[in-house]
Design a protein around this motif. Structure first.
Motif, PDB file in Angstrom:
ATOM      1  N   UNK A  55       0.751  -1.188   0.094  1.00 34.92           N
ATOM      2  CA  UNK A  55       0.137   0.081   0.245  1.00 34.92           C
ATOM      3  C   UNK A  55       0.801   1.087  -0.217  1.00 34.92           C
ATOM      4  N   UNK A  56       0.620   1.960  -0.831  1.00 33.12           N
ATOM      5  CA  UNK A  56       1.350   3.306  -0.974  1.00 33.12           C
ATOM      6  C   UNK A  56       2.675   3.219  -1.712  1.00 33.12           C
ATOM      7  N   UNK A  57       3.263   2.329  -1.885  1.00 28.61           N
ATOM      8  CA  UNK A  57       4.549   1.938  -2.701  1.00 28.61           C
ATOM      9  C   UNK A  57       4.398   2.588  -4.119  1.00 28.61           C
ATOM     10  N   UNK A  58       5.511   3.239  -4.193  1.00 27.85           N
ATOM     11  CA  UNK A  58       5.542   3.872  -5.711  1.00 27.85           C
ATOM     12  C   UNK A  58       6.229   3.000  -6.468  1.00 27.85           C
ATOM     13  N   UNK A  59       5.670   2.407  -7.632  1.00 22.40           N
ATOM     14  CA  UNK A  59       6.309   1.263  -8.529  1.00 22.40           C
ATOM     15  C   UNK A  59       6.171   1.843  -9.814  1.00 22.40           C
ATOM     16  N   UNK A  60       7.554   2.056 -10.566  1.00 20.96           N
ATOM     17  CA  UNK A  60       7.584   2.307 -11.838  1.00 20.96           C
ATOM     18  C   UNK A  60       8.535   1.284 -12.763  1.00 20.96           C
TER      19      UNK A  60
END
Length: 170
Positions: A164-169
């Protein structure tokens, strides 16, 4: 002036190189990665053996037979990574069987993917539970995913393989 410009470019290039090396994970003397634990990764091969302990002499606990399956690294010991799967099962996998490619599993029921990160956006396709998708981008409550050449947005809470809330690119 020309000499000063060459020196400036060389100094700038050196600074960029140092910054890149500092940002890259460096394997430590003990064989661990130096990366954050826990973290999600995926299986690199169609077949990966998860053992009861960190070594080839430990019995095989699980044989994973699904390339790109997401697993969570929860511990590291030398070249071994203890992973947890979607069912909560754990085992030790050699790091060569893992990749940093981010994938996720669609959970519970058939899900709708949207053309934008908004439930009022037009739906683009539906996907079955258990499907493995590639994570392209996750921000806030939404992730952009792809599978078999199709893409769309779905709610992060409908996936296993991202925090939850993790930025993934990707």
């Amino acid at each position: 002036m020309r000499y000063g410009g060459v020196m400036w470019r060389a100094a700038f290039s050196l600074l960029i190189l140092v910054a890149c090396l500092a940002a890259a994970p460096v394997e430590r003397d003990d064989g661990t990665s130096g990366l954050v634990v826990p973290r999600f990764v995926s299986l690199k091969k169609d077949r990966a053996y998860a053992r009861t302990g960190p070594g080839d002499t430990y019995p095989v606990a699980v044989v994973y037979v699904r390339k790109s399956l997401p697993v969570e690294v929860i511990k590291e010991y030398e070249i071994w990574r203890q992973v947890r799967d979607i069912d909560g099962g754990t085992g030790w996998v050699n790091k060569t069987m893992l990749t940093g490619e981010r994938t996720a599993i669609v959970t519970r029921t058939i899900r709708t993917l949207y053309s934008a990160a908004d439930v009022s956006a037009p739906p683009v396709w539906r996907i079955a539970p258990g499907a493995v998708v590639s994570l392209v981008l996750c921000e806030g409550a939404w992730c952009r995913v792809t599978r078999d050449g199709k893409g769309g947005y779905m709610l992060r809470a409908q996936l296993w393989g991202t925090y939850p809330g993790e930025a993934v690119a990707g």
